[in-house]
Design an enzyme around this catalytic site. Structure first.
Site, PDB file in Angstrom:
ATOM      1  N   GLU A 257      98.239  71.762  73.615  1.00 39.14           N
ATOM      2  CA  GLU A 257      98.702  73.115  73.245  1.00 39.14           C
ATOM      3  C   GLU A 257      98.831  73.237  71.718  1.00 39.14           C
ATOM      4  OE1 GLU A 257      98.751  75.220  76.001  1.00 39.14           O
ATOM      5  OE2 GLU A 257      98.699  76.507  74.244  1.00 39.14           O
TER       6      GLU A 257
HETATM    7  C1  FAD Z   1      96.799  65.118  79.177  1.00 41.84           C
HETATM    8  C2  FAD Z   1      96.089  66.249  78.497  1.00 41.84           C
HETATM    9  C3  FAD Z   1      96.124  67.515  79.059  1.00 41.84           C
HETATM   10  C4  FAD Z   1      95.444  68.571  78.433  1.00 41.84           C
HETATM   11  N1  FAD Z   1      95.391  69.796  79.051  1.00 41.84           N
HETATM   12  C5  FAD Z   1      94.558  70.751  78.558  1.00 41.84           C
HETATM   13  C6  FAD Z   1      94.309  71.957  79.277  1.00 41.84           C
HETATM   14  O1  FAD Z   1      94.890  72.198  80.353  1.00 41.84           O
HETATM   15  N2  FAD Z   1      93.419  72.846  78.767  1.00 41.84           N
HETATM   16  C7  FAD Z   1      92.768  72.624  77.600  1.00 41.84           C
HETATM   17  O2  FAD Z   1      91.961  73.463  77.197  1.00 41.84           O
HETATM   18  N3  FAD Z   1      92.969  71.487  76.884  1.00 41.84           N
HETATM   19  C8  FAD Z   1      93.852  70.558  77.333  1.00 41.84           C
HETATM   20  N4  FAD Z   1      94.059  69.393  76.644  1.00 41.84           N
HETATM   21  C9  FAD Z   1      93.389  69.209  75.356  1.00 41.84           C
HETATM   22  C10 FAD Z   1      94.358  69.290  74.185  1.00 41.84           C
HETATM   23  O3  FAD Z   1      94.799  70.595  73.993  1.00 41.84           O
HETATM   24  C11 FAD Z   1      93.627  68.697  72.955  1.00 41.84           C
HETATM   25  O4  FAD Z   1      93.534  67.302  73.169  1.00 41.84           O
HETATM   26  C12 FAD Z   1      94.350  69.008  71.672  1.00 41.84           C
HETATM   27  O5  FAD Z   1      94.238  70.379  71.380  1.00 41.84           O
HETATM   28  C13 FAD Z   1      93.815  68.204  70.477  1.00 41.84           C
HETATM   29  O6  FAD Z   1      92.421  68.253  70.400  1.00 41.84           O
HETATM   30  P1  FAD Z   1      91.593  66.892  70.264  1.00 41.84           P
HETATM   31  O7  FAD Z   1      92.058  65.983  71.352  1.00 41.84           O
HETATM   32  O8  FAD Z   1      90.158  67.229  70.224  1.00 41.84           O
HETATM   33  O9  FAD Z   1      92.061  66.260  68.905  1.00 41.84           O
HETATM   34  P2  FAD Z   1      91.448  66.614  67.461  1.00 41.84           P
HETATM   35  O10 FAD Z   1      91.328  68.083  67.311  1.00 41.84           O
HETATM   36  O11 FAD Z   1      90.242  65.783  67.252  1.00 41.84           O
HETATM   37  O12 FAD Z   1      92.618  66.112  66.507  1.00 41.84           O
HETATM   38  C14 FAD Z   1      92.757  64.744  66.095  1.00 41.84           C
HETATM   39  C15 FAD Z   1      93.769  64.681  64.964  1.00 41.84           C
HETATM   40  O13 FAD Z   1      93.315  65.473  63.858  1.00 41.84           O
HETATM   41  C16 FAD Z   1      94.299  66.414  63.485  1.00 41.84           C
HETATM   42  N5  FAD Z   1      93.669  67.675  63.091  1.00 41.84           N
HETATM   43  C17 FAD Z   1      92.625  68.307  63.656  1.00 41.84           C
HETATM   44  N6  FAD Z   1      92.378  69.467  63.026  1.00 41.84           N
HETATM   45  C18 FAD Z   1      93.294  69.582  62.047  1.00 41.84           C
HETATM   46  C19 FAD Z   1      93.577  70.553  61.054  1.00 41.84           C
HETATM   47  N7  FAD Z   1      92.875  71.690  60.974  1.00 41.84           N
HETATM   48  N8  FAD Z   1      94.621  70.333  60.195  1.00 41.84           N
HETATM   49  C20 FAD Z   1      95.359  69.202  60.275  1.00 41.84           C
HETATM   50  N9  FAD Z   1      95.127  68.252  61.193  1.00 41.84           N
HETATM   51  C21 FAD Z   1      94.125  68.438  62.072  1.00 41.84           C
HETATM   52  C22 FAD Z   1      95.160  66.622  64.745  1.00 41.84           C
HETATM   53  O14 FAD Z   1      96.459  67.066  64.409  1.00 41.84           O
HETATM   54  C23 FAD Z   1      95.142  65.229  65.352  1.00 41.84           C
HETATM   55  O15 FAD Z   1      96.142  64.445  64.759  1.00 41.84           O
HETATM   56  C24 FAD Z   1      94.761  68.345  77.213  1.00 41.84           C
HETATM   57  C25 FAD Z   1      94.764  67.063  76.646  1.00 41.84           C
HETATM   58  C26 FAD Z   1      95.394  66.030  77.281  1.00 41.84           C
HETATM   59  C27 FAD Z   1      95.315  64.659  76.672  1.00 41.84           C
END
Ligand code: FAD
Length: 597
Positions: free
Chosen positions: A437
């Site tokens: 989220e």
């Molecule tokens: C158990 C679980 C349930 C989930 N449920 C859902 C769901 O129901 N629906 C859904 O759509 N998604 C869901 N997600 C996905 C979740 O919302 C994403 O994992 C999350 O938004 C982070 O994206 P990412 O994993 O690609 O990390 P990334 O975006 O790759 O981020 C990696 C790191 O980089 C940092 N970062 C990235 N961009 C920036 C920026 N612009 N500025 C500063 N720092 C940044 C982040 O803070 C983080 O520390 C779920 C994930 C998990 C693990």
């Protein structure tokens, strides 16, 4: 065994926030403050009777993928049926839509209890509520008629489908496609990490999917929102969407995290919600309440962790209490709660939980007022307060739950690290809340970029004015003993320090945003500690007044004072450290070369 903190929730809702004020609005005409007590007591009964017993089972057995579909842990299906039969999905849905029309502040209080009792289970209906909100806001009458009745009743559940392998925090990279097919659309692509993307708890699942219509512009301005049912509403034929696998993960094992494949064959049938290319706007509305809810997950699990640590500390015998040894040379077996550091850890947890709870309920109330007040200006101001506070509630509470749950493990010693006591599960379950989220950095970017820099600090200043006025009014009630006056002064100084730093960030950040973004997370945490602290101290003022007026609830009121006293000495000191980072920490980040990391 988790016990719902009904008394503190009622104190904050009733005595501190006066939620009864909502019943004077037309929007919440059916609501009364008395309702809070009965709803929270019922929620507690459901939590302790149904949810809590399944918490460890969900963790141990987890959800399982099978070729016939995803199977949830034993007991989850029956528990969901009971949840629906008891009418819980209707709680916060507007009366005009067939719901009970409770304010968000009450719904959030209920959610805290449920997330604490069994977060993995409650994620399913929580997401359903978000999906209902999106459809209510932007669906056509025809779409609403086809989907909403069963979604509102909980017979069908809902999901949010944003994430793709290359599109996590940055949704501009979404590739899932939508192609027109008559009046409907065909959806093709893969979504990952979809919570309850498939399960056996309800007869249908309604996915809300972000996708790009063929030919739409790149980036977030080309994203549209679609409703994609797992089974077609009329006749129940399976749609072309399937769960390819579920993830093995650190915590919330009871909640299936699914990879969903759309359109392996002819394309999954989808229906456009609202206008083309406005999908992210609708998702944002849904995300506001979802982010508040995820913040509340952090609070619920913090409260659970605190209770686990407290009951362990009251029974674990180890060492000798310092004073007793000195006084009598006693060899009496003490429980560890008498050791100063264990007491410190418990106070740290309790005071943090109560400050986070007060802030989340306050933010929810602002959202309610933003919907219900008749005066347009007042309505706008309340909504602006909610908008400012929601990223703070989400980011601060979900970061802090890691510290609180980790402290709870510490109180358990070695028994905390092994699984038997259950506190390790709380720590594992909590970790995701600061990630999904919108990670903490994304919340902080929202707070700095959208809320602080965009209006030059006006909403933040207005919020700080409100807090100062509130403290002044409490102090003027005359109950404030020297002790409480000292708390008022400490928190008032912290509010002014936050005001000065916010102005400084605006000044530095408007020409050079990196100056602000380099310290955005410390700034968000500072906001949480200070604004949450102001609300906690407000509670202490009220407790002092009640005691002065001869309240019979002496233990509860004295505990409120003790908790706020600790908070001012320990957490506000942490806030001063964060303030130093916000003031002076940006350059060392900005000038750092990532090649040297
Ligand atoms: C158990 C679980 C349930 C989930 N449920 C859902 C769901 O129901 N629906 C859904 O759509 N998604 C869901 N997600 C996905 C979740 O919302 C994403 O994992 C999350 O938004 C982070 O994206 P990412 O994993 O690609 O990390 P990334 O975006 O790759 O981020 C990696 C790191 O980089 C940092 N970062 C990235 N961009 C920036 C920026 N612009 N500025 C500063 N720092 C940044 C982040 O803070 C983080 O520390 C779920 C994930 C998990 C693990």
């Amino acid at each position: 065994m988790y016990q719902a903190p009904v008394k503190d929730l009622l104190f904050v809702l009733g005595e501190q926030l006066h939620v009864g004020q909502l019943s004077t609005t037309r929007h919440f005409a059916e609501f009364s403050a008395d309702l809070c007590e009965s709803v929270l007591s019922e929620a507690e009964r459901f939590a302790t009777g149904v949810l809590e017993p399944l918490n460890a089972i969900g963790d141990r057995d987890g959800a399982k993928w099978t070729p016939q579909g995803v199977r949830t842990a034993p007991g989850f299906v029956a528990a969901y049926q009971q949840y629906v039969a008891d009418g819980w999905p209707l709680l916060a849905v507007e009366a005009a839509e067939g719901g009970q029309g409770a304010p968000l502040a009450l719904a959030i209080a209920v959610e805290e209890i449920w997330f604490a009792a069994n977060m993995a289970f409650i994620l399913c209906p929580q997401l359903g509520r978000g999906a209902v909100e999106a459809l209510l806001m932007a669906g056509t009458p025809e779409l609403k008629a086809r989907f909403l009745p069963k979604m509102i009743s909980g017979e069908w559940t809902g999901t949010m489908n944003l994430t793709e392998p290359q599109a996590g925090s940055d949704l501009a990279a979404v590739r899932t496609r939508a192609a027109r097919d008559g009046t409907a659309w065909r959806i093709f692509g893969q979504k990952i990490f979809i919570t309850y993307g498939e399960h056996d708890m309800a007869e249908n699942i309604v996915h809300l999917v972000l996708a790009r219509i063929d030919g739409a512009p790149p980036g977030v301005k080309g994203l549209s929102l679609f409703v994609v049912p797992r089974f077609m509403p009329e006749g129940g034929a399976p749609n072309d969407v399937r769960c390819v696998s579920i993830e093995h993960k650190l915590g919330i094992h009871g909640s299936p995290t699914c990879v969903l494949a759309y359109g392996d064959q002819q394309g999954a049938v989808g229906y456009l919600v609202g206008e083309e290319n406005h999908g992210l706007e609708y998702m944002f509305v849904m995300m506001n309440s979802a982010r508040l809810s995820v913040g509340v997950q952090g609070i619920g699990l913090s409260a659970r962790a605190y209770q686990q640590a407290l009951s362990w500390a009251r029974t674990r015998v180890q060492g000798k209490p310092m004073a007793a040894v000195r006084a009598a040379g006693s060899e009496a077996a003490p429980t560890i709660i008498q050791h100063p550091d264990v007491k410190r850890l418990l106070l740290m947890m309790k005071s943090n939980v109560e400050a986070m709870r007060a802030l989340a309920l306050y933010a929810a109330l602002q959202q309610d007022l933003g919907a219900a007040l008749s005066d347009e200006l007042a309505r706008g101001q309340a909504q602006a307060r909610a908008d400012l506070l929601i990223p703070i509630v989400k980011g601060w509470s979900t970061e802090q739950v890691n510290e609180v749950a980790s402290a709870a493990v510490q109180v358990h010693g070695g028994m905390g690290y092994i699984e038997e006591t259950g506190v390790a599960q709380t720590l594992r379950d909590a970790r995701i809340t600061a990630i999904y989220e919108g990670t903490t950095a994304i919340q902080a970017n929202d707070l700095i970029g959208r809320k602080l820099l965009r209006d030059g600090g006006a909403s933040m200043n207005a919020q700080l004015d409100t807090m100062q006025a509130m403290l002044k009014a409490d102090a003027a009630q005359g109950a404030a003993a020297a002790d409480v006056q000292a708390m008022n002064s400490a928190v008032s100084a912290a509010l002014e320090q936050l005001r000065a730093l916010s102005a400084q960030l605006v000044k530095r950040g408007q020409p050079a945003p990196v100056e602000a973004f380099a310290v955005s997370v410390p700034y968000l945490m500072l906001c949480g500690f200070v604004i949450g602290g102001a609300l906690l101290v407000q509670g202490a003022n009220i407790a002092a007044s009640r005691l002065a007026a001869g309240s019979t609830d002496v233990t509860f009121m004295r505990a409120k004072l003790q908790t706020a006293r600790f908070y001012c000495a320990h957490w506000l000191a942490r806030a001063r450290g964060l303030a130093d980072i916000v003031a002076n920490g940006a350059a060392s980040v900005g000038s750092a070369e990532h090649e040297l990391l």
